[in-house]
Structure formats: structure tokens, C-alpha cells
Design a protein around this motif. Structure first.
Motif, PDB file in Angstrom:
ATOM      1  N   ILE A  56       0.839  -1.210   0.000  1.00  0.00           N
ATOM      2  CA  ILE A  56       0.000   0.000   0.000  1.00  0.00           C
ATOM      3  C   ILE A  56       0.872   1.258   0.000  1.00  0.00           C
ATOM      4  CG2 ILE A  56      -1.658   1.348   1.366  1.00  0.00           C
ATOM      5  CD1 ILE A  56      -2.796  -1.423   2.286  1.00  0.00           C
ATOM      6  N   GLY A  57       1.839   1.319   0.905  1.00  0.00           N
ATOM      7  CA  GLY A  57       2.717   2.483   0.962  1.00  0.00           C
ATOM      8  C   GLY A  57       3.525   2.645  -0.311  1.00  0.00           C
ATOM      9  N   GLY A  58       4.015   1.542  -0.834  1.00  0.00           N
ATOM     10  CA  GLY A  58       4.782   1.590  -2.081  1.00  0.00           C
ATOM     11  C   GLY A  58       3.945   2.088  -3.251  1.00  0.00           C
ATOM     12  N   LEU A  59       2.704   1.640  -3.322  1.00  0.00           N
ATOM     13  CA  LEU A  59       1.796   2.097  -4.376  1.00  0.00           C
ATOM     14  C   LEU A  59       1.551   3.599  -4.269  1.00  0.00           C
ATOM     15  CD1 LEU A  59      -0.318   1.660  -6.651  1.00  0.00           C
ATOM     16  CD2 LEU A  59      -1.974   1.148  -4.838  1.00  0.00           C
ATOM     17  N   MET A  60       1.337   4.071  -3.052  1.00  0.00           N
ATOM     18  CA  MET A  60       1.083   5.501  -2.855  1.00  0.00           C
ATOM     19  C   MET A  60       2.306   6.339  -3.218  1.00  0.00           C
ATOM     20  SD  MET A  60      -1.080   5.114   0.685  1.00  0.00           S
ATOM     21  CE  MET A  60      -1.555   6.834   0.898  1.00  0.00           C
ATOM     22  N   ILE A  61       3.471   5.901  -2.803  1.00  0.00           N
ATOM     23  CA  ILE A  61       4.707   6.638  -3.115  1.00  0.00           C
ATOM     24  C   ILE A  61       4.986   6.602  -4.617  1.00  0.00           C
ATOM     25  CG2 ILE A  61       7.220   6.588  -2.837  1.00  0.00           C
ATOM     26  CD1 ILE A  61       6.657   5.732   0.113  1.00  0.00           C
ATOM     27  N   ALA A  62       4.839   5.437  -5.232  1.00  0.00           N
ATOM     28  CA  ALA A  62       5.072   5.326  -6.676  1.00  0.00           C
ATOM     29  C   ALA A  62       4.111   6.223  -7.454  1.00  0.00           C
ATOM     30  CB  ALA A  62       4.927   3.878  -7.122  1.00  0.00           C
ATOM     31  N   SER A  63       2.876   6.270  -7.015  1.00  0.00           N
ATOM     32  CA  SER A  63       1.885   7.124  -7.674  1.00  0.00           C
ATOM     33  C   SER A  63       2.252   8.600  -7.534  1.00  0.00           C
ATOM     34  CB  SER A  63       0.501   6.860  -7.084  1.00  0.00           C
ATOM     35  OG  SER A  63      -0.452   7.714  -7.661  1.00  0.00           O
ATOM     36  N   ALA A  64       2.710   8.991  -6.354  1.00  0.00           N
ATOM     37  CA  ALA A  64       3.101  10.386  -6.129  1.00  0.00           C
ATOM     38  C   ALA A  64       4.282  10.774  -7.012  1.00  0.00           C
ATOM     39  CB  ALA A  64       3.458  10.597  -4.657  1.00  0.00           C
ATOM     40  N   ILE A  65       5.202   9.849  -7.218  1.00  0.00           N
ATOM     41  CA  ILE A  65       6.392  10.138  -8.022  1.00  0.00           C
ATOM     42  C   ILE A  65       6.078  10.104  -9.514  1.00  0.00           C
ATOM     43  CG2 ILE A  65       8.676   9.232  -8.684  1.00  0.00           C
ATOM     44  CD1 ILE A  65       8.933   8.330  -5.699  1.00  0.00           C
ATOM     45  N   SER A  66       5.311   9.092  -9.935  1.00  0.00           N
ATOM     46  CA  SER A  66       5.070   8.896 -11.366  1.00  0.00           C
ATOM     47  C   SER A  66       3.916   9.721 -11.920  1.00  0.00           C
ATOM     48  CB  SER A  66       4.795   7.415 -11.648  1.00  0.00           C
ATOM     49  OG  SER A  66       3.533   7.055 -11.105  1.00  0.00           O
ATOM     50  N   ARG A  67       3.112  10.287 -11.017  1.00  0.00           N
ATOM     51  CA  ARG A  67       1.927  11.047 -11.420  1.00  0.00           C
ATOM     52  C   ARG A  67       0.918  10.161 -12.155  1.00  0.00           C
ATOM     53  NH1 ARG A  67       3.908  16.587 -14.013  1.00  0.00           N
ATOM     54  NH2 ARG A  67       1.672  16.747 -14.254  1.00  0.00           N
TER      55      ARG A  67
END
Length: 128
Positions: A56-67
Motif C-alpha cells: 500500500i505504501g509503495g503504491l502511494m509513493i510510486a503514484s506520487a512520483i510517477s503522477r
């Protein structure tokens, strides 16, 4: 406002990612949650819970970085955190002080994420 949302998504993702360290630190589970781990079955469940937090945290961080995948990341994070908050109050008895701290942190992360999302949505609406 998108940058603000991305920062809030990243912060909430980091908050969700941190408990995943317990996968590698099983001796810290009891201290972190204020619960006894009476046998290997409980340890397995709690360490698997830590893996799910990493996802979950990885998905949120990846989404924030990749837009990308804002909706999936935001909904997943909110469902995870809000469900813990609801269950905390629903059960409401004999819950450790450490789990109260976890619930408080989830409230904070939920607020961060919702404020970021609201700013993003309002900003997108005003540019139309």
C-alpha cells in the motif's frame, strides 16, 4: 495544487510504508503494537500484514512520483487507514496504547491525504 497533492500522497505513503519494516524485525512486533505474539501462526499473520503495508505504501509513493494511478493509490490508502480507524472504535475495548498510537497516526495520514486530494480536485476544477 497537484504538487501539494503529490506531497501529501507521498507523506501518507511513507507513513504506510514504515510498518513494513516489521517483516524483517519480528522481534519488534510486540513492542510496536503492544500485543503478545504467542506462536508462529500469529507471527506469520502480523508479518504478512507488514508486507501488505509495504504494498500500500509503495503504491502511494510510486503514484506520487510517477503522477499515475492517483485514484487507485488514494482509494487503497484511504480504505486501509479508515478501515483500521473504524475497527478501532468499533471494537473499542482492551486495545493497547500502542494500537491507539497507530490509530492516531492513521487519522493524521488520512487527513493529509484528504486535504491533498481536496486541494488537487479544487485546483483542477478552477483551471477548467
Amino acid at each position: 495544487m497537484e504538487l501539494f497533492y503529490r506531497l501529501m500522497l507521498f507523506a501518507a505513503g511513507l507513513i504506510n510504508l514504515l510498518p513494513s519494516l516489521l517483516v524483517f524485525l519480528p522481534d519488534r512486533i510486540s513492542k510496536s503494537y503492544g500485543v503478545e505474539v504467542p506462536n508462529a501462526s500469529y507471527e506469520l499473520l502480523l508479518r504478512h500484514r507488514a508486507v501488505l503495508f509495504g504494498i500500500i505504501g509503495g503504491l502511494m509513493i510510486a503514484s506520487a512520483i510517477s503522477r499515475k494511478n492517483y485514484t487507485v493509490a488514494t482509494v487503497t490508502g484511504l480504505v486501509s487507514m479508515v478501515s483500521f480507524i473504524v475497527l478501532y472504535f468499533w471494537i473499542g475495548k482492551d486495545i493497547s496504547s500502542q494500537l491507539k498510537r497507530v490509530m492516531t497516526i492513521d487519522v493524521l495520514a488520512t487527513v493529509l491525504l484528504l486535504v491533498g486530494l481536496l486541494g488537487f480536485l479544487l485546483g483542477a476544477r478552477s483551471t477548467r
